[in-house]
Structures are given as C-alpha cells and as structure tokens.
Design an enzyme around this catalytic site. Structure first.
Site, PDB file in Angstrom:
ATOM      1  N   GLU A   1      -7.337   0.546  -4.652  1.00  0.00           N
ATOM      2  CA  GLU A   1      -7.365   0.523  -3.182  1.00  0.00           C
ATOM      3  C   GLU A   1      -8.694   0.017  -2.616  1.00  0.00           C
ATOM      4  OE1 GLU A   1      -4.082   4.099  -2.581  1.00  0.00           O
ATOM      5  OE2 GLU A   1      -6.170   4.454  -2.029  1.00  0.00           O
TER       6      GLU A   1
ATOM      7  N   ASP B   1     -12.872   5.807   2.358  1.00  0.00           N
ATOM      8  CA  ASP B   1     -11.430   5.840   2.608  1.00  0.00           C
ATOM      9  C   ASP B   1     -10.998   7.277   2.916  1.00  0.00           C
ATOM     10  OD1 ASP B   1      -8.525   4.532   0.783  1.00  0.00           O
ATOM     11  OD2 ASP B   1      -8.670   5.702   2.605  1.00  0.00           O
TER      12      ASP B   1
ATOM     13  N   LYS C   1       2.640  11.335  -3.335  1.00  0.00           N
ATOM     14  CA  LYS C   1       1.630  10.641  -4.138  1.00  0.00           C
ATOM     15  C   LYS C   1       0.732  11.633  -4.885  1.00  0.00           C
ATOM     16  CE  LYS C   1      -1.954   7.080  -3.485  1.00  0.00           C
ATOM     17  NZ  LYS C   1      -2.487   6.119  -2.493  1.00  0.00           N
TER      18      LYS C   1
ATOM     19  N   ASP D   1       0.874  -1.170   0.000  1.00  0.00           N
ATOM     20  CA  ASP D   1       0.000   0.000   0.000  1.00  0.00           C
ATOM     21  C   ASP D   1       0.912   1.220   0.000  1.00  0.00           C
ATOM     22  OD1 ASP D   1      -2.132   1.556   2.564  1.00  0.00           O
ATOM     23  OD2 ASP D   1      -1.803   2.054   0.449  1.00  0.00           O
TER      24      ASP D   1
END
Length: 592
Positions: A158, A181, A67, A6
């Site tokens: 994800e 999330d 990211k 992850d």
C-alpha cells in the site's frame, strides 16, 4: 486490461487505465469508494452501502473489517463484529465462511463495477496489501482474488502504491519518503527509499486496531456519557446508530468548529441531541494520535533516519482529513505533508498505475501543467458541482451523471464554471450549451457530463443523452489553464474569506431541495398508508414533518439539515411497508 484494486479494511476502490490515463471507476450511484461490508442474508448477499444499510436492523449478518482476519489463525484476533468460529484447518470462520470468501464478495462487486463502467470483461488485477502483511496474509489476499474470478498478477504494498499515486517516483535519483496511512481500521507508517525507479520499504510500524472506526467509537461513548447513558448496556442496533452518527459528526468537525450530535429514537424510544465542539474531538483524539506518532518515531529509528532527511511525507486514509491529525504530522516531521491526492483514493490510484505499467497500457506522459482553479457545472439550486478540483495535474478527465430536475423537461443547460466558491453565481462562466433529451418523469432522463483537459490545456466538455446516445461536444481553449495569477489568488482568497457563509448557503440549499421533495412525498405516503402505520409512528412522522416546515421558515442551514435527516429516518419503515404492499398487490394481480 488489468484492474488496480485497493482492498481496504473499511473502504475499497477499483481503477483501470483508459486512453493512457489511470482513473478510478464509480458505481451506479457515482461513488468511487465502496464500503468493505458484506451482508449474508437468507435471500442473498449484498455488498458495500447496501450491506451497511442493513447493519442497524440486522447487525449479526453484516461483516465489516474482514481484512483483519485475512491469513490469521483462530485465536489470534480478539473481538470482531460477528462471532468467530474455528475452521477445520485451524483458521477463522465467520457466518460459516472463511475471510477469503468474504473478501471475494467485495472483490466481485469491484469487478462488477469495473465491467459495468468499461463495458468489457476484466480478468486480471493488481491488489494492494499493507506493508506489514506476512506471506500467509498476502497468500490469503491472492486466494480471495482468485475466488472472485480474478488472476492476481501482483500483490502491491500500500505505501508503494500511495507513493506512485503522489508521483514520488519523480522526486530524484534517490529519495526517501514517509507514508502516513490512517484508515478506517488500521494505521501504519512506512518509510520508503526510491532508487533507480524502484521503491524499497526501509521500515514499517503500525497498529492494526487504530483508525477512524476507533475514533467513531470513542466519540459515540463521549456522546453517551454526556447524556448519562451506559453505552455498553445499549443493544447492538442502538450502539450502531450512535456510532454512525458519531462518524457523521467527526467528518463535519473537519470543516466546522461545532456540530449537533443528533440520534432521534436511537433505541426506539429515546433521542440524543447535544453539541460537540472541535476542541472536544481534539481532546478525544490526543491519545490516539500520540500512538500514531510513537509508531512514526519507531519506524524512523528502524530506518536509521531523522525527520529532516525525508524528501516528502504523504497522507493516506480518510482519517488524515482531521485537522488535529494533520497538525500532529506536520509538527513531528517538521514539514507540511503532501496533500495533493485524495486520501481515500491514493492507494487505489497507485495500484491502477502499477496495473497500467504491467499491462503496457500506461504511456509515458509529460505532465505540463495543473488546473489553477476547480472546474465544474451548475446544478439544480444554483450550486457549483466540481468535476476537476484545482491543482489537478493535466492531462486529466472526470465525469458524472445528472438527471432532469422537473417532469416533462426537454433539455438541460450545461453551464461550465471555474472557481472555488460553493454557489455557481460566485464563479466564472467559461461557456454554456443546451443538451436536448426526450421528456421523462423527474429524475428519469439521464445525461452524462465529462470534462477532459488535454496536455495543451484545452478543455473539452462532452454531454451525452444516455437514452439516445447522442453527444454534444464543446471545446474551451486554454481558459481552463491560462488564468492570470492575480485572478487565481483573488478567487482563492474570496473562497477562504466567504467559506463559512458559502458552506452555510450550500447546506441550506441542499437541505431545502431535499425538504421540498420529501414533504409532499410524506404527505402522500401517510394518506395512502392506512393501517400500515401505527398511531405512534404516524405522530412521530407528522412531528418530524412539522419540524422541517418550521426549520424551512426559520431559514437556518444546520437545523433544517437535522430536521430533514430526522424526517428521513422517521419514514424509513413506512417507505419499506408501502413498497412491500405494492409488490404484494402486483403479485396478486399477476396471479389473478
């Protein structure tokens, strides 16, 4: 072997399938979560916690949330932790590096952790990305993996990874789930449909600038306003110190109704000390949580579904621990969210499961039961250290490394405990045994303890002296799973009833142990420091040490914890100076 990774905005994690079971791998400090932070310094590169520790002193060289830049063109992202430059290809560069190169350093660290734990090389990986990532962002993630020396065999969504971790592929022939999330830097809500064992993302909505980091910033601003400070006028190091303290307060408010916001000498001279209640945090969160609910509404509309048509709602990301967030999700979807998995680890665990399937190492298992109560061991100070939390599906295994509490100690008594209370004395003892080891200075002898429960509910406890490699193995049959329902209810009820006093005792015990270790070390360091410490710093340290002694005498948990933190922070520069002097003296002796 294929790793499951992850690669998160704020935190990352790595796992692998071992002996047929997916497990996440811990670093040398025993942490399964690695901050997605990289420090590029003149003498090298540091990743994770080491990089974050550099942030307050050297913010211009620490990159976080890279990211957000993956696969983006220059000018698409407004504002970042370090200045952005335009690359020759029109892409973004930070500190002279592409986002893929920065991400590769994080992936290299995760690869190193995996190889250290598994004691063999790892060359392949499944890496997760948000469902909304486009082809350029997915390709950039794959390039980062390749730069880290990994063959990326699958880029996995994800929410699909989270659904796998929660076992939602076992809901039925056709089921629909929502994955909420809320991580450190981003939020997304994905609606998935599972049919014939395959997950399809029906819709996804999100906000790439909404997460725990934004909550920390708003809480830091609130604290500054309360003290009549202009947050934006502070220098970068001071702002970072306030944001770091805001993060600690935010986490603590998930368990407590009010918490002290303590930022001693945040700008070198001024200190901040105020009480923040959960109500203040909830009010601060309200507009942020409302933005997430708007995304949920839009995603359901895109999927042409109503909340009641969902089979499950799962929470992913550390920020979903906040009570106000959980309450808002439950109210909007009209059902309690599934909390069975660790929110920080679910995506990495799902990636590991996918990696195991692709690598052929994940065998089909019949999951027969769950652990009704937590299992752990007694640690120094009479604390309960949980290794396997309650409601963990079996078969399962978990382990941790422990050290000797006293110099010259020749053995360690391992007390195997079951229960939900913070102090060992309030839980049930399932068994105990001695683990002998060679006498060593305090903290030098290392004993690894692993719990493993097989599909029959048999608990095997293994303790290994790391120096000699000698194992002590004890089997505890059925006690781990076969517990009377009434006894379980009584234990859980007592844990809720005594939650506040139990946690207070735990906080005081941990702070007391730290204080008793820190005070003599500080006295010794001050005596040895000479002119290494200025009169002002010496006075600050002595005052902080006096504060710890006063708090110890008063016996109150939170003041003692705060006093210990203040002393810890006050002595950082002195400790660094002493280490530097010792290195110089060692070098002089070697040259002499």
């Amino acid at each position: 072997m294929i790793l499951g990774i992850d690669l998160g905005t704020t935190n990352s994690a790595v796992g692998a399938v071992e002996s047929g079971f997916p497990i996440l791998l811990a670093d040398a400090e025993g942490k399964r979560i690695t901050p997605s932070a990289v420090w590029f310094g003149p003498e090298g590169i540091e990743v994770g916690r080491k990089a974050l520790r550099r942030r307050s002193a050297d913010p211009s060289r620490v990159i976080t949330s890279v990211k957000r830049l993956m696969g983006r063109r220059h000018g698409e992202e407004q504002g970042f932790c370090v200045p952005m430059e335009r690359g020759a290809d029109g892409g973004v560069r930070v500190l002279g590096r592409s986002p893929e190169e920065v991400s590769a350093e994080i992936l290299k660290e995760l690869k190193r952790i995996a190889e250290m734990r598994l004691e063999r090389e790892a060359g392949k990986a499944v890496i997760t990305v948000p469902a909304y990532f486009n082809d350029a962002q997915r390709a950039a993630t794959k390039r980062a993996g390749e730069l880290a020396g990994l063959e990326v065999v699958r880029i996995l969504s994800e929410p699909t990874a989270a659904a796998l971790a929660y076992g939602l592929d076992k809901l039925g022939e056709r089921s629909r789930v929502a994955v909420y999330d809320l991580g450190g830097g981003t939020f997304d809500l994905s609606v998935l449909e599972m049919q014939d064992g395959v997950f399809q993302v029906l819709s996804t909505r999100g906000d790439t600038h909404l997460g725990g980091d934004d909550i920390d910033l708003e809480l830091a601003r609130l604290a500054a306003r309360s003290a009549e400070l202009d947050f934006d006028a502070l220098d970068a190091a001071a702002r970072i110190r306030l944001i770091e303290e805001a993060e600690r307060v935010k986490i603590a408010l998930s368990e407590s109704e009010s918490v002290e916001f303590l930022a001693p000498f945040y700008d070198g001279s001024r200190s901040l000390n105020l009480t923040i209640g959960r109500g203040a945090l909830d009010a601060l969160l309200q507009p942020l949580v409302s933005r997430t609910i708007l995304c949920c509404r839009q995603a359901l509309a895109d999927a042409n579904l109503k909340p009641e048509e969902l089979n499950a709602v799962v929470l992913v990301g550390g920020s979903t621990r906040i009570p106000a967030v959980r309450k808002a999700v439950a109210e909007f979807f009209g059902q309690e969210p599934d909390l069975s998995q660790h929110p920080d680890e679910a995506v990495a665990l799902g990636a590991t499961i996918q990696a195991g399937v692709l690598g052929g190492t994940l065998r089909k298992m019949v999951l027969l039961d769950v652990t009704p109560l937590s299992l752990g061991i007694e640690t120094f100070g009479g604390l309960m250290n949980v290794l396997i939390p309650r409601n963990t599906t079996i078969p399962c295994k978990a382990g941790e490394m422990f050290t000797n509490a006293a110099a010259g100690q020749q053995s360690m008594r391992v007390r195997v405990l079951q229960g939900e209370r913070e102090m060992a004395r309030d839980n049930w003892e399932l068994g105990n045994f001695e683990v002998p080891f060679e006498p060593a200075p305090k903290g030098q002898a290392r004993v690894g303890v692993q719990f493993r429960i097989d599909e029959n509910g048999i608990l095997e406890v293994l303790a290994r002296d790391v120096t000699t490699g000698i194992d002590t193995v004890v089997e505890i049959r059925n006690a781990a799973v076969d517990v009377d329902d009434e006894a379980v209810e009584k234990m859980v009820g007592e844990s809720v009833e005594h939650a506040f006093e139990d946690m207070a005792e735990r906080i005081f015990t941990e702070a007391k142990m730290k204080a008793e270790e820190l005070l003599p070390a500080v006295d010794q360091a001050l005596a040895a420091a000479g002119n290494l410490v200025s009169p002002e710093s010496r006075k600050e340290i002595e005052e902080a040490a006096a504060g710890v002694r006063t708090a110890l005498a008063e016996g109150l948990p939170n003041p003692l914890k705060a006093a210990v933190q203040r002393l810890d922070a006050a002595t950082e520069a002195l400790a660094a100076a002493l280490v530097e002097r010792a290195m110089e003296e060692a070098m002089e002796r070697r040259l002499g």
